[in-house]
Enzyme design. Structure first.
Site: not given
Ligand SMILES: O=P(O)(O)OC[C@H]1O[C@](O)(COP(=O)(O)O)[C@@H](O)[C@@H]1O
Ligand SMILES: Nc1ncnc2c1ncn2[C@@H]1O[C@H](COP(=O)(O)OP(=O)(O)O)[C@@H](O)[C@H]1O
Length: 332
Positions: A171, A206, A245, A113, A6
């Site tokens: 925590g 827990s 994600r 990540d 955007r």
């Molecule tokens: O679904 P896929 O292609 O295995 O991707 C999973 C991987 O993608 C990630 O979610 C990172 O994705 P992005 O770099 O697109 O944010 C990692 O944390 C994870 O290991």
């Protein structure tokens, strides 16, 4: 992602620059599949997860012929600047393109990540941390009610930014991540964890373990099964997976993406205005609140580990009771 798209679109329109968006990652570039991005396209998208332009892996870019096709497409369409939002893979793509195409290649750091140098935080990171934190708070309620142990596996590929942030924010009684774990003595670590769990459960029932994905030999199930070998432990496993994600991006991420999107277009515009336009390959990010440009080659060669200060704070002050002996004996 949408906030960046955007911002790029609106800024381009205001500055009189034509803006197109390639669909499905590098596939859209190679196949010249794109849409014209006008202000009308980006109404009502900043609050949405995912991306208006769709995303995809593109194996063709891993071959030189694919990179050349992408460069040819940029020439054919008379593109002056390409803005790529992604992680280190996407930036390797930019780097490869720079050998064949001499426009401006600008990377915006976009991955949950947070493992990219040249920025404190990547677009997507805070949203993923918030999502995981909310989920684990809910797991805590069940764990408390049933006096149960939970392992929650979080994403991060091979880095522990999500694991550490989520572990500290919730925590959690234990964080197992790349920064503190060495695969030296898995069996002893399991025994120590079992002792820590038994002690902690006397106190409030827990016990939450945050586990970085791709860390434990044999996977999260193997750790759960190993802990459950002690008869008084009833450990459940939750792999949060792809919910990290998706969903509405955090306000922090929307602001970051917007700022970087505006800055990318302004950078291109200034170069055109001042007749200083030349081939360049760099990433824009924020370091200590300051907008910073870093060569892509630097971004690709530097690491950005979880800050040592957080690893130490957790180990020295935040790990409680018997859990702290884990850190004394087995974990960094
Ligand atoms: O679904 P896929 O292609 O295995 O991707 C999973 C991987 O993608 C990630 O979610 C990172 O994705 P992005 O770099 O697109 O944010 C990692 O944390 C994870 O290991
Ligand atoms: N070494 C490389 N050379 C050219 N393109 C690459 C390279 N590595 C990755 N890419 C391209 O970048 C895309 C995204 O990379 P990936 O690692 O899947 O995600 P991320 O950008 O989130 O790290 C890949 O599908 C591929 O098209």
């Amino acid at each position: 992602m949408n906030s960046a798209i955007r911002a790029i679109t609106l800024t381009s329109a205001k500055l009189g620059l034509q803006c197109v968006g390639f669909l499905h990652g590098y596939n859209g570039l190679i196949n010249q599949e794109y849409i014209e991005l006008t202000p009308d396209c980006v109404i009502d998208i900043t609050q949405r997860g995912g991306t208006l332009l769709k995303s995809a892996r593109c194996d063709a870019m891993l071959e030189d012929t694919g990179v050349q096709q992408a460069a040819n497409a940029l020439r054919k369409l008379h593109i002056d600047a390409l803005i790529v939002i992604g992680g280190d893979g996407s930036f390797r793509g930019i780097h490869a393109l720079s050998a064949h195409w001499h426009g401006q290649l600008i990377g915006l750091p976009g991955t949950i990540d947070n493992d990219l140098a040249g920025c404190d935080h990547t677009i997507g990171f805070s949203s993923a941390v918030n999502t995981a934190t909310v989920a684990i708070d809910k797991i805590r309620d069940t764990a408390n009610a049933f006096e149960r142990v939970f392992i929650t596996e979080v994403m991060g590929r091979h880095s522990g930014h999500i694991a550490y942030n989520v572990g500290i924010a919730t925590g959690a009684e234990a964080i197992l991540s790349f920064e503190n774990y060495t695969k030296s003595d898995t069996a002893k670590l399991v025994q120590q964890l079992q002792r820590a769990i038994t002690e902690q459960q006397h106190k409030h029932g827990s016990f939450l373990i945050i586990l970085a994905e791709n860390l434990w030999p044999g996977g999260a199930h193997a750790l759960r099964d190993a802990l459950n070998e002690q008869s008084n432990i009833n450990c459940a496993l939750c792999v949060l997976g792809h919910i990290q994600r998706g969903g509405a991006p955090s306000a922090e991420n929307r602001m970051l993406a917007t700022e970087l999107g505006v800055a990318a277009v302004e950078t291109v515009y200034q170069a055109i205005q001042h007749d200083t336009f030349r081939a360049a390959t760099f990433m824009l990010g924020k370091i200590n609140g300051v907008l910073t440009s870093t060569p892509i080659s630097t971004v690709l060669t530097r690491q950005k580990p979880v800050p040592d200060s957080w690893v130490k704070r957790y180990r020295d002050f935040l790990a409680e009771g018997e859990t702290s002996s884990l850190y004394t004996n087995f974990l960094n």
